[in-house]
Design an enzyme around this catalytic site. Sequence first.
Site, PDB file in Angstrom:
ATOM      1  N   ASP A   1       0.844  -1.191   0.000  1.00  0.00           N
ATOM      2  CA  ASP A   1       0.000   0.000   0.000  1.00  0.00           C
ATOM      3  C   ASP A   1       0.884   1.248   0.000  1.00  0.00           C
ATOM      4  O   ASP A   1       1.890   1.321   0.696  1.00  0.00           O
ATOM      5  CB  ASP A   1      -0.917  -0.006   1.230  1.00  0.00           C
ATOM      6  CG  ASP A   1      -2.058   0.984   1.105  1.00  0.00           C
ATOM      7  OD1 ASP A   1      -3.214   0.524   0.958  1.00  0.00           O
ATOM      8  OD2 ASP A   1      -1.809   2.208   1.143  1.00  0.00           O
ATOM      9  N   ILE A   2       0.476   2.255  -0.769  1.00  0.00           N
ATOM     10  CA  ILE A   2       1.270   3.481  -0.903  1.00  0.00           C
ATOM     11  C   ILE A   2       1.261   4.309   0.380  1.00  0.00           C
ATOM     12  O   ILE A   2       2.158   5.117   0.604  1.00  0.00           O
ATOM     13  CB  ILE A   2       0.745   4.311  -2.114  1.00  0.00           C
ATOM     14  CG1 ILE A   2       1.808   5.246  -2.647  1.00  0.00           C
ATOM     15  CG2 ILE A   2      -0.528   5.065  -1.750  1.00  0.00           C
ATOM     16  CD1 ILE A   2       1.462   5.862  -3.988  1.00  0.00           C
TER      17      ILE A   2
ATOM     18  N   HIS B   1      -6.992  -5.828   2.148  1.00  0.00           N
ATOM     19  CA  HIS B   1      -5.845  -5.290   2.883  1.00  0.00           C
ATOM     20  C   HIS B   1      -5.308  -6.394   3.790  1.00  0.00           C
ATOM     21  O   HIS B   1      -6.077  -7.065   4.486  1.00  0.00           O
ATOM     22  CB  HIS B   1      -6.264  -4.129   3.787  1.00  0.00           C
ATOM     23  CG  HIS B   1      -6.783  -2.927   3.071  1.00  0.00           C
ATOM     24  ND1 HIS B   1      -6.034  -1.784   2.876  1.00  0.00           N
ATOM     25  CD2 HIS B   1      -7.997  -2.668   2.529  1.00  0.00           C
ATOM     26  CE1 HIS B   1      -6.764  -0.879   2.251  1.00  0.00           C
ATOM     27  NE2 HIS B   1      -7.959  -1.388   2.028  1.00  0.00           N
TER      28      HIS B   1
ATOM     29  N   GLU C   1     -12.466   3.216  -1.275  1.00  0.00           N
ATOM     30  CA  GLU C   1     -12.052   4.363  -2.088  1.00  0.00           C
ATOM     31  C   GLU C   1     -11.658   3.974  -3.502  1.00  0.00           C
ATOM     32  O   GLU C   1     -11.770   4.785  -4.416  1.00  0.00           O
ATOM     33  CB  GLU C   1     -10.902   5.104  -1.402  1.00  0.00           C
ATOM     34  CG  GLU C   1     -11.370   5.759  -0.094  1.00  0.00           C
ATOM     35  CD  GLU C   1     -10.358   6.701   0.494  1.00  0.00           C
ATOM     36  OE1 GLU C   1      -9.146   6.444   0.330  1.00  0.00           O
ATOM     37  OE2 GLU C   1     -10.780   7.687   1.136  1.00  0.00           O
ATOM     38  N   VAL C   2     -11.171   2.757  -3.672  1.00  0.00           N
ATOM     39  CA  VAL C   2     -10.750   2.298  -5.009  1.00  0.00           C
ATOM     40  C   VAL C   2     -11.732   1.221  -5.470  1.00  0.00           C
ATOM     41  O   VAL C   2     -11.891   0.193  -4.800  1.00  0.00           O
ATOM     42  CB  VAL C   2      -9.308   1.748  -4.992  1.00  0.00           C
ATOM     43  CG1 VAL C   2      -8.917   1.257  -6.380  1.00  0.00           C
ATOM     44  CG2 VAL C   2      -8.334   2.816  -4.509  1.00  0.00           C
TER      45      VAL C   2
ATOM     46  N   ASN D   1     -12.858  -3.320   2.382  1.00  0.00           N
ATOM     47  CA  ASN D   1     -13.836  -2.236   2.488  1.00  0.00           C
ATOM     48  C   ASN D   1     -14.730  -2.268   1.259  1.00  0.00           C
ATOM     49  O   ASN D   1     -14.233  -2.349   0.125  1.00  0.00           O
ATOM     50  CB  ASN D   1     -13.112  -0.885   2.557  1.00  0.00           C
ATOM     51  CG  ASN D   1     -12.276  -0.742   3.806  1.00  0.00           C
ATOM     52  OD1 ASN D   1     -12.704  -1.139   4.877  1.00  0.00           O
ATOM     53  ND2 ASN D   1     -11.082  -0.174   3.670  1.00  0.00           N
TER      54      ASN D   1
ATOM     55  N   HIS E   1     -10.144  -5.294  -3.391  1.00  0.00           N
ATOM     56  CA  HIS E   1      -8.827  -5.483  -2.783  1.00  0.00           C
ATOM     57  C   HIS E   1      -9.010  -5.916  -1.344  1.00  0.00           C
ATOM     58  O   HIS E   1      -9.919  -5.461  -0.657  1.00  0.00           O
ATOM     59  CB  HIS E   1      -7.970  -4.218  -2.856  1.00  0.00           C
ATOM     60  CG  HIS E   1      -8.652  -2.967  -2.408  1.00  0.00           C
ATOM     61  ND1 HIS E   1      -9.595  -2.327  -3.192  1.00  0.00           N
ATOM     62  CD2 HIS E   1      -8.549  -2.234  -1.270  1.00  0.00           C
ATOM     63  CE1 HIS E   1     -10.024  -1.251  -2.554  1.00  0.00           C
ATOM     64  NE2 HIS E   1      -9.418  -1.179  -1.375  1.00  0.00           N
TER      65      HIS E   1
END
Length: 126
Positions: free
Chosen positions: A39-40, A112, A105-106, A97, A110
């Site tokens: 993750d960025i 995490h 948000e994306v 999420n 995904h």
Amino acid sequence: MPIDATQPYDPDNIFAKILRGEIPNETVYEDEHVLAFKDINPQAPIHVLVIPKGDYVSWDDFSARASDVEIGHFVRKVGEIARDLDLVEPGYRLLANIGGHGHQEVPHLHVHLFGGRPLGPMLARI
Ligand code: 5GP
């Protein structure tokens, strides 16, 4: 800004661009169905995002449209990546999420994977 997870897949989302190689990533694992990358904006010493390569918005979209092979492979790889990162002991957390209340948000599914320190209670109590 959280997304509406009922919308059709947006091929211009940031993870689609990562999958096409248009944006760089720090890859942890990759095969024909799965990409895992750092993750960025890490929230823990280890914070990896695991994504299927197919165009799925959310967990429920994935479970509805993906093949049994994709789903089985994804679930196995999430566990394998956790083992490869030596997270089984002392433990880790998986989180997906979804949509507005989930604060996704994306708009590309995904999971995490957090680890590397005690992660505290699952949610802040309100
Ligand atoms: P969400 O809130 O959708 O579950 O989480 C999206 C995650 O994607 C966030 O943790 C955010 O830091 C991460 N992220 C957003 N853009 C990028 C990017 O360009 N590269 C990487 N590696 N992670 C990103």
